[in-house]
Design a protein around this motif. Structure first.
Motif, PDB file in Angstrom:
ATOM      1  N   GLY A 146       7.216 -46.234 -58.961  1.00 23.50           N
ATOM      2  CA  GLY A 146       7.380 -44.873 -59.472  1.00 23.50           C
ATOM      3  C   GLY A 146       6.330 -44.473 -60.487  1.00 23.50           C
ATOM      4  N   GLU A 147       5.309 -45.314 -60.654  1.00 24.51           N
ATOM      5  CA  GLU A 147       4.242 -45.000 -61.608  1.00 24.51           C
ATOM      6  C   GLU A 147       3.231 -44.033 -61.009  1.00 24.51           C
ATOM      7  N   ALA A 148       3.135 -44.006 -59.697  1.00 21.15           N
ATOM      8  CA  ALA A 148       2.266 -43.053 -58.998  1.00 21.15           C
ATOM      9  C   ALA A 148       3.119 -42.325 -57.967  1.00 21.15           C
ATOM     10  N   ARG A 149       3.091 -41.014 -58.013  1.00 23.50           N
ATOM     11  CA  ARG A 149       3.814 -40.196 -57.037  1.00 23.50           C
ATOM     12  C   ARG A 149       2.783 -39.309 -56.345  1.00 23.50           C
ATOM     13  N   ILE A 150       2.705 -39.428 -55.036  1.00 26.24           N
ATOM     14  CA  ILE A 150       1.649 -38.742 -54.297  1.00 26.24           C
ATOM     15  C   ILE A 150       2.250 -37.684 -53.377  1.00 26.24           C
ATOM     16  N   GLY A 151       1.809 -36.430 -53.554  1.00 25.16           N
ATOM     17  CA  GLY A 151       2.249 -35.338 -52.695  1.00 25.16           C
ATOM     18  C   GLY A 151       1.447 -35.292 -51.409  1.00 25.16           C
ATOM     19  N   PHE A 152       1.753 -34.299 -50.568  1.00 24.60           N
ATOM     20  CA  PHE A 152       1.120 -34.166 -49.256  1.00 24.60           C
ATOM     21  C   PHE A 152       0.640 -32.733 -49.105  1.00 24.60           C
ATOM     22  N   GLY A 153      -0.658 -32.515 -49.308  1.00 27.83           N
ATOM     23  CA  GLY A 153      -1.219 -31.170 -49.331  1.00 27.83           C
ATOM     24  C   GLY A 153      -1.980 -30.829 -48.063  1.00 27.83           C
ATOM     25  N   LEU A 154      -1.266 -30.390 -47.036  1.00 29.75           N
ATOM     26  CA  LEU A 154      -1.886 -30.029 -45.755  1.00 29.75           C
ATOM     27  C   LEU A 154      -1.818 -28.515 -45.518  1.00 29.75           C
ATOM     28  N   THR A 155      -0.612 -27.943 -45.639  1.00 26.25           N
ATOM     29  CA  THR A 155      -0.401 -26.520 -45.360  1.00 26.25           C
ATOM     30  C   THR A 155      -1.109 -25.637 -46.378  1.00 26.25           C
ATOM     31  N   GLU A 156      -1.559 -24.466 -45.921  1.00 29.58           N
ATOM     32  CA  GLU A 156      -2.241 -23.501 -46.792  1.00 29.58           C
ATOM     33  C   GLU A 156      -1.565 -22.140 -46.690  1.00 29.58           C
ATOM     34  N   GLY A 181     -10.095 -24.674 -52.639  1.00 26.22           N
ATOM     35  CA  GLY A 181      -9.163 -24.102 -51.671  1.00 26.22           C
ATOM     36  C   GLY A 181      -7.772 -23.966 -52.257  1.00 26.22           C
ATOM     37  N   GLU A 182      -6.794 -23.770 -51.386  1.00 23.29           N
ATOM     38  CA  GLU A 182      -5.404 -23.606 -51.813  1.00 23.29           C
ATOM     39  C   GLU A 182      -4.481 -24.350 -50.856  1.00 23.29           C
ATOM     40  N   LYS A 183      -3.344 -24.803 -51.376  1.00 20.45           N
ATOM     41  CA  LYS A 183      -2.318 -25.456 -50.579  1.00 20.45           C
ATOM     42  C   LYS A 183      -0.964 -24.803 -50.860  1.00 20.45           C
ATOM     43  N   TYR A 184      -0.130 -24.801 -49.843  1.00 20.37           N
ATOM     44  CA  TYR A 184       1.179 -24.146 -49.921  1.00 20.37           C
ATOM     45  C   TYR A 184       2.259 -25.143 -49.533  1.00 20.37           C
ATOM     46  N   TRP A 185       3.487 -24.925 -50.029  1.00 23.74           N
ATOM     47  CA  TRP A 185       4.609 -25.811 -49.726  1.00 23.74           C
ATOM     48  C   TRP A 185       4.242 -27.268 -49.999  1.00 23.74           C
ATOM     49  N   ASN A 186       3.558 -27.472 -51.109  1.00 29.23           N
ATOM     50  CA  ASN A 186       3.093 -28.798 -51.516  1.00 29.23           C
ATOM     51  C   ASN A 186       4.219 -29.463 -52.325  1.00 29.23           C
ATOM     52  N   THR A 187       5.082 -30.180 -51.623  1.00 26.26           N
ATOM     53  CA  THR A 187       6.349 -30.655 -52.199  1.00 26.26           C
ATOM     54  C   THR A 187       6.154 -31.753 -53.237  1.00 26.26           C
ATOM     55  N   GLY A 188       6.990 -31.710 -54.287  1.00 27.51           N
ATOM     56  CA  GLY A 188       7.032 -32.752 -55.303  1.00 27.51           C
ATOM     57  C   GLY A 188       5.982 -32.649 -56.382  1.00 27.51           C
ATOM     58  N   LEU A 189       5.306 -31.504 -56.463  1.00 25.93           N
ATOM     59  CA  LEU A 189       4.192 -31.385 -57.409  1.00 25.93           C
ATOM     60  C   LEU A 189       4.644 -31.233 -58.855  1.00 25.93           C
ATOM     61  N   HIS A 190       5.943 -31.062 -59.095  1.00 25.38           N
ATOM     62  CA  HIS A 190       6.400 -30.967 -60.488  1.00 25.38           C
ATOM     63  C   HIS A 190       6.318 -32.312 -61.195  1.00 25.38           C
ATOM     64  N   HIS A 191       6.256 -33.408 -60.413  1.00 21.81           N
ATOM     65  CA  HIS A 191       6.120 -34.722 -61.053  1.00 21.81           C
ATOM     66  C   HIS A 191       5.064 -35.606 -60.384  1.00 21.81           C
ATOM     67  N   ALA A 192       4.323 -35.059 -59.421  1.00 18.19           N
ATOM     68  CA  ALA A 192       3.311 -35.850 -58.730  1.00 18.19           C
ATOM     69  C   ALA A 192       2.146 -36.180 -59.653  1.00 18.19           C
ATOM     70  N   THR A 193       1.693 -37.413 -59.580  1.00 12.91           N
ATOM     71  CA  THR A 193       0.505 -37.813 -60.335  1.00 12.91           C
ATOM     72  C   THR A 193      -0.753 -37.599 -59.510  1.00 12.91           C
ATOM     73  N   HIS A 194      -0.593 -37.627 -58.172  1.00 11.31           N
ATOM     74  CA  HIS A 194      -1.714 -37.455 -57.250  1.00 11.31           C
ATOM     75  C   HIS A 194      -1.238 -36.670 -56.034  1.00 11.31           C
ATOM     76  N   ASP A 195      -2.187 -36.209 -55.254  1.00 11.88           N
ATOM     77  CA  ASP A 195      -1.874 -35.399 -54.088  1.00 11.88           C
ATOM     78  C   ASP A 195      -2.813 -35.794 -52.952  1.00 11.88           C
ATOM     79  N   TYR A 196      -2.257 -36.022 -51.762  1.00 14.76           N
ATOM     80  CA  TYR A 196      -3.100 -36.193 -50.586  1.00 14.76           C
ATOM     81  C   TYR A 196      -3.620 -34.804 -50.201  1.00 14.76           C
ATOM     82  N   ILE A 197      -4.847 -34.499 -50.560  1.00 12.97           N
ATOM     83  CA  ILE A 197      -5.428 -33.196 -50.252  1.00 12.97           C
ATOM     84  C   ILE A 197      -6.309 -33.311 -49.005  1.00 12.97           C
ATOM     85  N   PHE A 198      -6.005 -32.489 -48.012  1.00 19.60           N
ATOM     86  CA  PHE A 198      -6.776 -32.451 -46.777  1.00 19.60           C
ATOM     87  C   PHE A 198      -7.764 -31.295 -46.859  1.00 19.60           C
ATOM     88  N   ALA A 199      -9.031 -31.589 -46.591  1.00 17.85           N
ATOM     89  CA  ALA A 199     -10.088 -30.575 -46.709  1.00 17.85           C
ATOM     90  C   ALA A 199     -11.123 -30.782 -45.614  1.00 17.85           C
TER      91      ALA A 199
END
Length: 418
Positions: A146-156, A181-199
């Motif tokens: 739980g030290e790293a929480r990674i979101g999933f940033g695909l949708t825009e 760019g921008e991402k939408y419906w990027n779940t869990g970002l209120h506590h995510a430490t990192h995000d899988y960003i697709f570009a």
């Protein structure tokens, strides 16, 4: 393929049931934690003064549950042994997900935020399959702790299921990449430490290749959460993210450069098959409760369940559940047998869109069967409907799923096989 549940899987289900009764039920009963599951559930879970985000007490309870499940050896079940798991198969996970969801609302398995005593650790699986040895060594222990929480940033904002047309770009600058760019419906970002960003890093709009996945720190300069969207099912943690020339190192690439959609396919395929199993279980819970109600309810001097208008719709849904389970188990077994994800992508799509639609239909029919009491928040039907209605859109809308099936059927994506 053997249609019987194996002795080892049945033993695991029995162990889960015992753990729920001995540990999770008492945990849910203390400190009025039942407020998160009874008629007060949405209000108790939601911090209305903080953009509708999950309430801190609610998330603390979920964390306590996960730690207990991890200590008991259940939480990491699907992961390889080297990460503390037991190598649970896709078929076994489908059986477990149906079993837990059929029990109804409870701390043992809350699908509003994919929380369960048996974790759905898809972002960890992405790292385990596509991460370099160094990335796995660095990230997986942190993710599990739980030290790293990674979101999933695909949708825009302008692109959902049409991911090959995404407008977020990353440009190489020496040993770094600059993401905008921008991402939408990027779940869990209120506590995510990192995000899988697709570009997009190469190619043209519409190309499947040329999109890259970056492990992006959420505290990077230029990374901002613009808003959290309010939804049909509260609380919400679905963020609108903006990336304004965010710099990340070349070593943050997950998988092969330009092959990011391959990593995304693992995420959606793993999620789609287990969502289908969960929807099957939740829909069966609705049918179970409706049948129980109809058998106990007396109207016009006889049991409500003696009316064919009550019997037939539930019987048809129950029949659909049996067929759906067979397809889910077959597809999960094929994944375990080494079938390529893309070879059976149409079967995964069938499971997902039919499973999610079945659950919504079952919740609606159960509500109708139980009449005014079914519409009452003391019953679980409205909660199940509102949550699972989202699944008919997320992970690829059901129209996109049907399109996958049609692509195979008509030969646009490889000829369908029986």
């Amino acid at each position: 393929m053997d249609f019987e549940i194996s002795a080892s899987t049945q033993k695991f289900l029995d162990e889960l049931d015992e753990f729920i009764e001995s540990t999770i039920v008492p945990m849910q009963s203390e400190d009025d934690n039942d407020r998160f599951f009874d008629h007060r559930r949405e209000d108790s879970r939601t911090d209305w003064d903080r953009d509708g985000l999950p309430n801190a007490e609610w998330e603390a309870l979920l964390g306590k549950m996960r730690r207990a499940a991890d200590d008991a050896g259940f939480y990491r079940h699907q992961l390889p042994e080297r990460f503390g798991g037991k190598g649970g198969t896709n078929l076994e996970m489908a059986i477990v997900r149906e079993h837990l969801a059929r029990k109804g609302l409870g701390l043992h398995n809350d699908l509003q935020n994919e929380s369960s005593i048996v974790g759905n650790l898809v972002t960890v699986l992405m790292m385990e399959k596509y991460g370099s040895d160094a990335q796995q060594e660095e990230w997986i222990p942190k993710m599990l702790a739980g030290e790293a929480r990674i979101g999933f940033g695909l949708t825009e904002p302008l692109h959902g299921s049409d991911a090959t047309w995404m407008e977020t770009t990353a440009v190489r600058d020496g040993d770094e990449w600059i993401i905008s760019g921008e991402k939408y419906w990027n779940t869990g970002l209120h506590h995510a430490t990192h995000d899988y960003i697709f570009a997009r890093t190469s190619g043209e709009p519409g190309d499947g290749r040329g999109i890259t996945c970056f492990i992006t720190p959420t505290d990077s300069p230029g990374f901002s959460v613009e808003e959290f969207m309010w939804t049909f099912n509260m609380p919400t943690d679905h963020a609108h993210v903006k990336l304004d020339e965010v710099r990340v190192g070349h070593d943050t690439i997950l998988g092969e450069e330009g092959m990011g959609l391959q990593t995304a396919q693992l995420f959606v395929h793993e999620n789609r098959i287990r969502q289908a199993a969960s929807s099957l279980g939740a829909g069966l819970h609705c049918i179970d409760r409706a049948v129980e109600w109809a058998n106990d309810r007396v109207t016009f001097g006889k049991r409500l369940s003696t009316n064919q208008a009550i019997q037939f719709p539930l019987a048809e849904l129950y029949t659909e559940a049996e067929m759906l389970r067979a397809l889910i188990h077959k597809t999960a077994w094929q994944l375990d047998e080494g079938y390529d994800h893309m070879e059976i992508t149409d079967k995964v799509a069938m499971c997902n869109y039919r499973g999610n639609r079945f659950c919504c239909d079952a919740a609606d029919r159960a509500m109708q069967t139980c009449g005014g009491e079914g519409y009452n928040r003391a019953m679980p039907f409205e909660h199940i409907y509102r949550h699972h209605r989202r699944y008919r859109i997320t992970e690829g809308s059901e129209e996109i799923q049907i399109r996958k099936v049609a692509g195979k059927l008509f030969g646009f994506a490889g000829r369908a096989k029986g």
